[in-house]
Design an enzyme around this catalytic site. Sequence first.
Site, PDB file in Angstrom:
ATOM      1  N   LYS A  49     -65.326 -12.800 -11.911  1.00  0.00           N
ATOM      2  CA  LYS A  49     -65.364 -14.058 -11.173  1.00  0.00           C
ATOM      3  C   LYS A  49     -65.468 -15.202 -12.179  1.00  0.00           C
ATOM      4  O   LYS A  49     -66.359 -15.203 -13.039  1.00  0.00           O
ATOM      5  CB  LYS A  49     -66.576 -14.090 -10.241  1.00  0.00           C
ATOM      6  CG  LYS A  49     -66.477 -13.162  -9.050  1.00  0.00           C
ATOM      7  CD  LYS A  49     -65.586 -13.756  -7.970  1.00  0.00           C
ATOM      8  CE  LYS A  49     -65.639 -12.938  -6.696  1.00  0.00           C
ATOM      9  NZ  LYS A  49     -64.758 -13.516  -5.659  1.00  0.00           N
TER      10      LYS A  49
ATOM     11  N   ASP B  79     -60.722 -14.186 -10.763  1.00  0.00           N
ATOM     12  CA  ASP B  79     -60.718 -14.859  -9.460  1.00  0.00           C
ATOM     13  C   ASP B  79     -61.463 -16.172  -9.577  1.00  0.00           C
ATOM     14  O   ASP B  79     -62.656 -16.202  -9.883  1.00  0.00           O
ATOM     15  CB  ASP B  79     -61.386 -13.962  -8.413  1.00  0.00           C
ATOM     16  CG  ASP B  79     -61.292 -14.549  -7.006  1.00  0.00           C
ATOM     17  OD1 ASP B  79     -60.630 -15.596  -6.835  1.00  0.00           O
ATOM     18  OD2 ASP B  79     -61.876 -13.958  -6.077  1.00  0.00           O
TER      19      ASP B  79
ATOM     20  N   GLU C  14     -56.452 -15.126  -9.638  1.00  0.00           N
ATOM     21  CA  GLU C  14     -56.338 -15.510  -8.230  1.00  0.00           C
ATOM     22  C   GLU C  14     -56.602 -17.000  -8.058  1.00  0.00           C
ATOM     23  O   GLU C  14     -57.663 -17.503  -8.441  1.00  0.00           O
ATOM     24  CB  GLU C  14     -57.350 -14.733  -7.384  1.00  0.00           C
ATOM     25  CG  GLU C  14     -57.114 -13.244  -7.298  1.00  0.00           C
ATOM     26  CD  GLU C  14     -58.219 -12.553  -6.516  1.00  0.00           C
ATOM     27  OE1 GLU C  14     -58.654 -13.099  -5.467  1.00  0.00           O
ATOM     28  OE2 GLU C  14     -58.672 -11.480  -6.953  1.00  0.00           O
TER      29      GLU C  14
ATOM     30  N   ASP D 299     -54.453 -15.465  -2.701  1.00  0.00           N
ATOM     31  CA  ASP D 299     -55.549 -14.898  -1.913  1.00  0.00           C
ATOM     32  C   ASP D 299     -55.774 -15.808  -0.709  1.00  0.00           C
ATOM     33  O   ASP D 299     -55.323 -15.538   0.389  1.00  0.00           O
ATOM     34  CB  ASP D 299     -56.793 -14.779  -2.790  1.00  0.00           C
ATOM     35  CG  ASP D 299     -58.024 -14.303  -2.027  1.00  0.00           C
ATOM     36  OD1 ASP D 299     -57.914 -14.024  -0.822  1.00  0.00           O
ATOM     37  OD2 ASP D 299     -59.112 -14.218  -2.626  1.00  0.00           O
TER      38      ASP D 299
ATOM     39  N   LYS E  84     -57.724  -9.270   1.595  1.00  0.00           N
ATOM     40  CA  LYS E  84     -59.083  -8.993   2.065  1.00  0.00           C
ATOM     41  C   LYS E  84     -59.000  -8.854   3.584  1.00  0.00           C
ATOM     42  O   LYS E  84     -59.053  -9.852   4.305  1.00  0.00           O
ATOM     43  CB  LYS E  84     -60.031 -10.118   1.657  1.00  0.00           C
ATOM     44  CG  LYS E  84     -60.198 -10.302   0.153  1.00  0.00           C
ATOM     45  CD  LYS E  84     -61.204 -11.415  -0.146  1.00  0.00           C
ATOM     46  CE  LYS E  84     -61.549 -11.479  -1.621  1.00  0.00           C
ATOM     47  NZ  LYS E  84     -60.482 -12.115  -2.424  1.00  0.00           N
TER      48      LYS E  84
END
Length: 330
Positions: free
Chosen positions: A141, A169, A198, A221, A243
Amino acid sequence: MTIRQYHLYRYSIPVDSQLILRDRFLKRREGLLVHIQCQDNEGWGEIAPLPGFSAESLEMAENQAIQWLADWDMARSRDEKLSFDGLYPSVAFGLSCALAELKGKLNTEGNYHTAPLCYGDPDELYESLAHLSGEKVAKIKVGMYEANRDGLIADMFLEAIPDLQLRLDANRRWSLEKALLFAAKVKPPHRSRIQFLEEPCKTPELSREFAAQTGIAIAWDESLREPNFQFKKEPNLSAIVIKPTLIGSLEHCIELIEQAHALGIKAVLSSSIESSLGLTQLARIARQYTPNMTPGLDTLDLMDYQVLRPWKGSTLPLLDLDSELITKII
């Protein structure tokens, strides 16, 4: 007449006190467990809106699920199939998984080889990677600290582990200028080992510009969940990250996977911090529909317990329906 039964349960389990979602701490993960039966067949599903990401609250999801289940029960007398159209994404996904299990459409084998999730502690990632066999893929992250710091950490991992592939991400946290600061700290020879970043910038247009300037591949995403999203092959677009709890029904997720594959774009299944029940279903979906892609499901260790179904290799305590952390609703 076909006999149908259904039950709905609510779980509430403690999570890692350091877990931050959209600038707020998440202290408990709460969700719904749906159980449906038809004759001798049964299916389970998980409905777990993610705070800060899902538009629907848990209460909204619960009310909608109760209504759909009642309609599903009544539909047996009319031999009618109910649609998932108009349902909240988390509700559509949980109910569609339960129906898929009921009908035997969800394979039992799962892909439990996940990309380790690291929040920035290099020692934690080294430890995780040491136990990995096969492809070394990790997810970090970024965007929570300074962009140049994130770039230095990513570059350090890529330098130290020559066969490492990274997934990053940013959750649209960066301006173009900050994203370029990140890229400046990643040596050009290392950039090709970033599988994708992402949504690095606040808008898709800026993310495209970032990719064009740096050569770092990007993935969609949040963009997948926008009503005007149009799927197309683009320069520097490497993957889509699905997701399901935030996307919708299993059928809709499969459509996105098939569209991506038709365009030569990777499709990666990723968690929304579901319980072990939801995660095991995601692992099965990943194995069935994205068999050659490591999914992003390394979130179970954020929790203190597993729920109903164990994750392969986990030593966390497993809760059953008699647990005080699980409450029967209907």
